[in-house]
Design an enzyme around this catalytic site. Structure first.
Site, PDB file in Angstrom:
ATOM      1  N   ASN A 219     -20.445 -24.535  17.868  1.00 51.43           N
ATOM      2  CA  ASN A 219     -21.048 -23.170  17.885  1.00 51.43           C
ATOM      3  C   ASN A 219     -21.698 -22.881  16.527  1.00 51.43           C
ATOM      4  O   ASN A 219     -21.503 -23.670  15.647  1.00 51.43           O
ATOM      5  CB  ASN A 219     -19.980 -22.047  18.237  1.00 51.43           C
ATOM      6  N   TYR A 220     -22.038 -21.687  16.380  1.00 52.58           N
ATOM      7  CA  TYR A 220     -22.850 -21.354  15.124  1.00 52.58           C
ATOM      8  C   TYR A 220     -22.065 -20.560  13.927  1.00 52.58           C
ATOM      9  O   TYR A 220     -22.385 -20.308  12.933  1.00 52.58           O
ATOM     10  CB  TYR A 220     -23.945 -20.279  15.532  1.00 52.58           C
TER      11      TYR A 220
END
Length: 401
Positions: free
Chosen positions: A209-210
């Site tokens: 994920n970011y």
């Protein structure tokens, strides 16, 4: 501001050595007693006469003074100081420090130092990014060495990139912060999880994920600045810690983070689960790179990862304080209150991707802190200030002693 503080200021052989004159002036003006220790190469960039004039002490560079044979004791220097600062710290000296190569007065003094140590790296960006330098820096940080991150900009080589020594004022602020830390959480042990997890598909691909880890790292620095002993369990991120009170444990996957968090949880007083842990992982990870030739579609079977906050919450003992994070896109307050109950948490820090400047990879955040009987919203702030707000709220949850 630094009256009575004793500082060993180490200077290495790099072009940034000229900046250290300004740092030395700031330290002396603030009342610090400074002993300069130079590597032999540093004298090619700046003269000992300049530095001794400002510090009002003879500069130490060699084990013996030429002509007189006077012995300079690295052991005495290591016992004398309250803090050792090396600025600039070159790739060569960083490598020697990380590997215990005591072939000059500065590194020998470092190996004898009982006081905390802070470094300000400076080198060309290719050297700064080289895997060897990254490993050496990681080793020093694991050993408790504080780091003032290098800055990006024009370098002496004429290239652009990260590697410039932080400005003297920035290093000075780090030194002030070190000496002015409050001790209201002295004796407390804090567990923080931060960053993303990477769930392996094959040797070159992962599900992730970011998350940048910035919020968790800001919390680690804030807790440490208040005297806590912090264990930071970090997923793969590109940022670093600077405070000596932070022990960093690097992990990759959710399973690795779960094991590291559970190991630290039993002994902690406060646990903050700030990591963005992947909910699922591939059921099988390929040993070799998955090829695309002849494959039009691909189905990946996923299995659930452990819920780290819930798992630790089930083991929670009387007096422990646990805090979770909720990043939501819809009906965030309802979801945060459900986490509060289901994971046996004392607080949930809620933010939403709908708020500009909040969420992943930002330097700011806008949060609502939800406890069992209250919900308190805060405006958009730098994450360092958000961390201070969160720690202040956690203090209210600690049992009276």
């Amino acid at each position: 501001m630094l009256q009575g503080k004793k500082i060993v200021l180490g200077i290495c052989g790099g072009i940034a050595a000229y900046k250290t004159v300004s740092l030395l002036r700031l330290l002396v003006k603030a009342g610090a007693e400074v002993q300069v220790v130079m590597t032999p190469a540093a004298k090619e960039f700046i003269t000992p006469v300049t530095l001794s004039s400002l510090s009002r002490k003879p500069v130490v560079s060699e084990f013996f003074t030429a002509n007189t044979g006077e012995w300079h004791s690295h052991v005495d220097l290591g016992l004398w100081a309250d803090l050792m600062v090396i600025a600039p710290a070159t790739a060569s000296t960083i490598g020697k420090m990380a590997n215990g190569i005591a072939d000059n007065m500065l590194v020998t003094t470092y190996l004898s130092a009982r006081e905390p140590v802070m470094i300000a790296p400076a080198m060309d960006f290719d050297m700064y990014l080289h895997p060897t330098t990254r490993r050496n820096l990681a080793t020093l940080q694991a050993d408790g060495v504080m780091m003032v991150e290098a800055e990006a900009g024009e370098l002496a080589s004429g290239l652009q990139g990260k590697g410039r020594m932080a400005e003297p004022e920035v290093i000075f602020d780090h030194i002030l912060h070190f000496f002015n830390d409050s001790k209201e959480l002295a004796g407390k042990k804090v567990l923080i999880t931060a960053g993303p997890t990477h769930e392996r598909l094959d040797p070159v691909r992962f599900i992730g994920n970011y998350s940048s880890g910035k919020m968790g790292y800001a919390l680690a620095e804030e807790f440490a600045s208040r005297g806590a002993e912090v264990t930071l369990v970090s997923g793969p991120v590109s940022i670093s810690t600077s405070h000596a009170g932070i022990k960093r444990v690097d992990v990759g996957s959710a399973l690795e983070m779960d094991a590291a968090a559970r190991s630290a949880f039993a002994d902690c007083d406060i646990a903050v689960f700030a990591a963005a842990v992947a909910d699922y992982r591939p059921a099988m990870a390929a040993d070799a790179k998955i090829k695309r030739e002849g494959v039009e579609t691909m189905d990946i079977r996923l299995v659930r990862n452990p819920d780290i906050a819930a798992g630790c919450g089930a083991l929670k003992r009387e007096g422990q304080v646990t805090v979770g994070f909720a990043l939501e896109t819809d009906d965030g307050v309802k979801a945060a209150k459900a986490k509060l109950r289901n994971k046996n948490l004392d607080m949930v820090v809620l933010n939403t991707l709908k708020d500009a400047g909040a969420g992943f990879a930002c330097d700011t955040n806008k949060v609502t802190i939800i406890s069992k009987n209250d919900a308190k919203s805060f405006p958009l702030k730098p994450k360092k200030e958000v961390a201070s707000d969160i720690v202040n709220e956690i203090l209210h949850c600690l049992p009276n002693e």
